[in-house]
Design an enzyme around this catalytic site. Structure first.
Site, PDB file in Angstrom:
ATOM      1  N   HIS A  31      42.963  50.705  51.315  1.00 14.23           N
ATOM      2  CA  HIS A  31      42.801  50.938  49.877  1.00 14.23           C
ATOM      3  C   HIS A  31      43.659  50.052  48.981  1.00 14.23           C
ATOM      4  CE1 HIS A  31      40.271  54.169  51.133  1.00 14.23           C
ATOM      5  NE2 HIS A  31      39.917  54.360  49.891  1.00 14.23           N
ATOM      6  N   ASP A  39      32.926  45.705  46.712  1.00 16.95           N
ATOM      7  CA  ASP A  39      32.227  45.049  47.836  1.00 16.95           C
ATOM      8  C   ASP A  39      31.269  43.946  47.395  1.00 16.95           C
ATOM      9  OD1 ASP A  39      33.498  46.702  49.578  1.00 16.95           O
ATOM     10  OD2 ASP A  39      31.869  48.144  49.735  1.00 16.95           O
ATOM     11  N   ASP A  41      25.435  51.462  43.633  1.00 19.57           N
ATOM     12  CA  ASP A  41      23.986  51.674  43.588  1.00 19.57           C
ATOM     13  C   ASP A  41      23.611  53.149  43.675  1.00 19.57           C
ATOM     14  OD1 ASP A  41      24.802  51.707  46.213  1.00 19.57           O
ATOM     15  OD2 ASP A  41      22.966  50.829  47.014  1.00 19.57           O
ATOM     16  N   ARG A  47      31.674  47.856  54.254  1.00 18.11           N
ATOM     17  CA  ARG A  47      30.987  48.570  55.342  1.00 18.11           C
ATOM     18  C   ARG A  47      29.593  48.000  55.578  1.00 18.11           C
ATOM     19  NH1 ARG A  47      31.878  54.248  54.010  1.00 18.11           N
ATOM     20  NH2 ARG A  47      34.040  53.593  54.089  1.00 18.11           N
ATOM     21  N   HIS A  91      54.601  25.169  31.068  1.00 18.45           N
ATOM     22  CA  HIS A  91      54.005  24.753  32.337  1.00 18.45           C
ATOM     23  C   HIS A  91      53.826  25.874  33.346  1.00 18.45           C
ATOM     24  CE1 HIS A  91      54.478  20.788  30.714  1.00 18.45           C
ATOM     25  NE2 HIS A  91      53.749  20.331  31.712  1.00 18.45           N
ATOM     26  N   MET A  92      54.358  27.035  33.030  1.00 21.01           N
ATOM     27  CA  MET A  92      54.133  28.176  33.911  1.00 21.01           C
ATOM     28  C   MET A  92      52.629  28.458  34.050  1.00 21.01           C
ATOM     29  SD  MET A  92      55.469  31.917  33.208  1.00 21.01           S
ATOM     30  CE  MET A  92      53.979  32.216  32.302  1.00 21.01           C
ATOM     31  N   ARG A 140      48.385  10.491  35.088  1.00 23.48           N
ATOM     32  CA  ARG A 140      47.435  10.389  33.974  1.00 23.48           C
ATOM     33  C   ARG A 140      46.963   8.947  33.723  1.00 23.48           C
ATOM     34  NH1 ARG A 140      47.057  14.910  30.682  1.00 23.48           N
ATOM     35  NH2 ARG A 140      48.623  16.536  30.984  1.00 23.48           N
ATOM     36  N   GLY A 168      45.883  21.623  25.077  1.00 23.79           N
ATOM     37  CA  GLY A 168      45.647  20.470  24.184  1.00 23.79           C
ATOM     38  C   GLY A 168      44.962  20.974  22.922  1.00 23.79           C
ATOM     39  N   GLU A 188      34.878  45.573  57.645  1.00 24.79           N
ATOM     40  CA  GLU A 188      34.908  46.847  58.383  1.00 24.79           C
ATOM     41  C   GLU A 188      33.540  47.194  59.000  1.00 24.79           C
ATOM     42  OE1 GLU A 188      35.964  50.202  55.899  1.00 24.79           O
ATOM     43  OE2 GLU A 188      35.001  49.313  54.158  1.00 24.79           O
TER      44      GLU A 188
END
Length: 786
Positions: free
Chosen positions: A299, A167, A120, A211, A663-664, A473, A577, A265
């Site tokens: 960080h 944030d 901002d 913050r 399938h991973m 299924r 699919g 914080e």
């Protein structure tokens, strides 16, 4: 919509215009994706685009800090965290002299369109610069630094902002660029800490960034099922020390081997006194004697590669920002591109900044409920869900509803299903119901695999991938009599189904059988959970975000492997699919050159054109290509066929490799988004069940057979809506198991533009300028719906 009523951006030319893009303030993952989208969209519409390096400092210093950007300049940026063009805090820009220098540097290059990505403070600075613009030009003219013609040519400065802030502290947008990635870092750490804490029966106190805003702390607490959370917007009541210690010791007595406490914080108590991790640690050790450790993430949260969500959000916002600049006139206020629900909107910059400042004012005046409301609906919903799930009431305090509610998973496993089940079980118990778990979907239902499930049984479920209840299924159609019998035996009064397309079809079958079986005349609701994201009635499904991250990570690695070899094209097959969601949105997040899907038919000429496009690309400095193919996009143009065609046609120019992800993609641990979405949507579904049970309880029993009592709860554009499954029938292509209309198809032209294809882009749905809405209920005690 008819062709002639659409508004296409071809009419919005950027010819003769210059756009500059800068990143300012703290860095956030996804900023590079936004810069890339602005540069490519700007060049695409014929504008000149400039990088301003080192934020406002670079604008004041000028020289090499303001450089023209080329298409290739933003290659390989998508997967990089931070900001490649640099960011800096700039004191000079706060002075009149500094802004005068900056204006001079811009006018010298005829730059009158600024795209600012920052927080901002950065956006407020941009707005002030715009307000002073004409007086700054006047001054430069008087000093003889610019001539009358340059003053005329650059008379108006247009500004569009995008909020980059981990944030998520900016009012007017549900998500800011970088927030989702920061949550990924936090959750990775929490998941890792949980295993070590479990081993030693430890308590961990984690400090996360924020913050002035508790969003990261609140959502990560929701996503990991933390025991306690401290945020600036909700200081704990006096005497919180006793309450917290009591809760921690109760949890230990319940055989829970670990405790997680998350602290923002900026956390404070009711007297504005800071609550620090060390204070909490000392308190727990002194009062309870628990082995307690503090971890401050710092960080780490800003670092790492951006998540799929942030890349897509930033890419959509970047394209939207260029459109907003092209459409801007002297009368339009400086705007900020925001995301509300699933929709891009434009909001007046200063209205958002003003509201953001009002939050701080409310907090300074100790009007905490007001501060939470001003943060917006998304924040408020997260907070009410957290309150609902985190405090276990004593059995004597619970309302006794005497209703039995069953929860089940149907279809293929999707990450986030367990978070949804945990949320449903705990909300159900809080509302006084007896909760039952059905194992292995409808198959387990008719076999009688049904047992009561208690509060403690679902502890630690949010971070677990797959489906702990088991899922199949099997459809209920052939076993209706047995299912009805089980519902009678266990006296099931309501049903919550978490699952994919089979869950939807199953619910249709159960509601259609109500005439024959009275047992099915109970409230039934479905929550969509499938990696394919192919459920009618919902823009998003639980599990698809985790799958997108798995696809994006793999594509990043695959692209990296090409950086040494050069001139290589990868062809990757994704799941889904017949639904092209994963391929399309994964392609946008990974920076694919082409994506083949079933919903957009293609022929051999298209394949040929794509090969030629890649051949041209290999002549530039970007010598690699990425092609995604949805598994069922075309029965003849298989992954092998496309691989062989590209290999043959590209011979001598590039070579090919192929990968089938398989399938991973169902992913391991669910992403923060899927945990949070699953938690919130299931809680809302349970509240609907409670309401509907009360409404349909007559003459000593539950009877519900109207259309509205068999529903699907889905995200539609900006809101979560309950829709009768019967009414969704007409919106469904049952043969291909997809909705007839899919919102994400509008992202395809965007993906093509960023890959340098000429295409038609319908902007009739792009963000229109709206105003920030203030919701201020008179009674501050009213709790909002989730």
């Amino acid at each position: 919509m008819r062709q002639d009523t659409r508004k296409f951006f071809e009419n919005l030319s950027g010819a003769g215009k210059s756009i500059a893009v800068l990143t300012s303030g703290g860095d956030a993952q996804g900023m590079n994706a936004a810069v890339r989208a602005v540069v490519r969209m700007g060049i695409y519409v014929g504008a000149k685009v400039y990088f301003i390096h080192e934020g406002y400092q670079g604008m004041v210093d000028g020289g090499d800090n303001i450089k023209e950007a080329k298409w290739e300049s933003v290659s390989s940026m998508l997967q990089v965290g931070g900001t490649v063009i640099g960011s800096a805090r700039c004191k000079d820009f706060r002075t009149h002299e500094g802004r005068l220098k900056a204006a001079h540097n811009l006018v010298q290059r005829d730059i009158t369109n600024l795209c600012v990505i920052g927080g901002d403070g950065s956006l407020t600075g941009a707005n002030l610069f715009r307000e002073e613009w004409s007086s700054l030009l006047e001054e430069l003219l008087q000093q003889g630094l610019i001539d009358e013609e340059a003053t005329q040519r650059n008379s108006e400065l247009h500004i569009v902002g995008m909020v980059g802030s981990i944030d998520n502290d900016f009012c007017g947008t549900d998500m800011t660029i970088g927030t989702d990635s920061a949550l990924h870092r936090i959750i990775e750490v929490v998941d890792a800490i949980m295993t070590t804490a479990q081993s030693h029966q430890r308590t961990f106190v984690l400090e996360v960034m924020g913050r002035h805003c508790g969003y990261l702390a609140l959502v990560s607490a929701l996503a990991c099922g933390a025991d306690w959370v401290f945020i600036p917007e909700m200081p704990p009541e006096d005497g919180w020390e006793d309450n917290m210690c009591q809760k921690l010791s109760e949890n230990r007595a319940d055989k829970k081997r670990l405790n997680i406490i998350i602290v923002a914080e900026g956390a404070i108590d009711r007297h504005n006194k800071s609550i620090t991790p060390d204070y909490i640690k000392d308190l727990v050790v002194r009062r309870l004697g628990f082995d307690t450790r503090v971890t401050i993430l710092g960080h780490v949260q800003r670092g790492g590669t951006p998540s799929a969500f942030d890349r897509i959000l930033a890419s959509r916002m970047g394209v939207e920002a260029v459109l907003a600049l092209l459409e801007a006139s002297a009368n339009t206020p400086a705007c900020v591109v925001s995301l509300v629900g699933n929709q891009a909107v434009r909001l007046p910059l200063m209205e958002c900044v003003q509201m953001t400042q009002e939050v701080q004012k409310a907090m300074d005046e100790k009007k905490f409920d007001e501060a939470v409301r001003l943060r917006g609906r998304s924040f408020e919903n997260n907070l009410s869900t957290y309150r609902l799930l985190s405090f276990r009431k004593a059995d004597s305090e619970l309302p006794n509803s005497s209703f039995n509610v069953a929860v089940m998973n149907v279809g293929a496993p999707a990450a986030g299903m367990n978070a949804a089940v945990r949320s449903a079980v705990r909300v159900g118990i809080t509302e006084g119901h007896k909760m039952f778990a059905v194992n292995d979907g409808f198959e387990g239902f008719y076999k009688g695999q049904i047992k009561e499930i208690k509060w403690g049984d679902v502890g630690g479920w949010t971070g677990q991938g797959g489906s702990l209840l088991g899922t199949k299924r099997t459809l209920p159609g052939k076993h209706l009599d047995k299912i009805a019998e089980q519902m009678r035996i266990h006296n099931i009064n309501a049903l919550l189904v978490v699952g994919g397309f089979e869950a939807y079809v199953g619910l249709l079958e159960l509601s259609a059988a109500r005439d024959k079986y009275e047992e099915f005349c109970v409230p039934m609701v479905m929550v969509p959970a499938t990696v394919s994201n192919n459920i009618p009635g919902s823009d998003l499904s639980i599990g698809s975000d985790t799958a997108l991250n798995a696809i994006t990570d793999t594509c990043d690695r695959i692209k990296q492997s090409a950086s040494g070899t050069k001139r290589r094209v990868f062809i990757i097959e994704t799941m889904g699919g017949y639904c092209g969601y994963l391929a399309t949105v994964g392609g946008l997040a990974a920076g694919a050159d082409t994506v083949y899907i079933y919903e957009e038919p293609f022929d051999i000429r298209d394949l040929q054109a794509n090969v030629e496009h890649l051949t041209e690309k290999m002549k530039t400095s970007i010598q690699r290509g990425l092609v995604l193919r949805n598994e069922n996009c075309n029965e003849n143009f298989t992954t092998d066929f496309i691989y062989q065609l590209y290999s043959e046609e590209g011979r001598g120019v590039f070579d090919c490799r192929k990968n089938i992800l398989g399938h991973m993609q169902q992913g391991g641990a669910p992403s923060p988004f899927d945990r949070n979405f699953g938690t919130k949507i299931a809680a809302k579904a349970m509240q609907w069940i409670t309401r509907t049970l009360k409404e349909s309880y007559k003459g000593g029993r539950v009877f519900a057979n109207s259309e509205e009592t068999a529903c699907l709860l889905g995200m539609r554009r900006r809101t979560l809506v309950f829709q009768p499954v019967v009414q969704l029938r007409d919106e469904t292509d049952f043969v291909h198991r997809i909705p007839k209309e899919q919102w994400w198809l509008k992202l395809r032209p965007l993906m093509k533009i960023l890959a340098k294809y000429k295409t038609s882009y319908d902007v009739s749905d792009s963000g229109q300028l709206e105003h920030v809405t203030r919701v201020r209920p008179k009674d501050s005690n009213t709790s909002t719906a989730i």
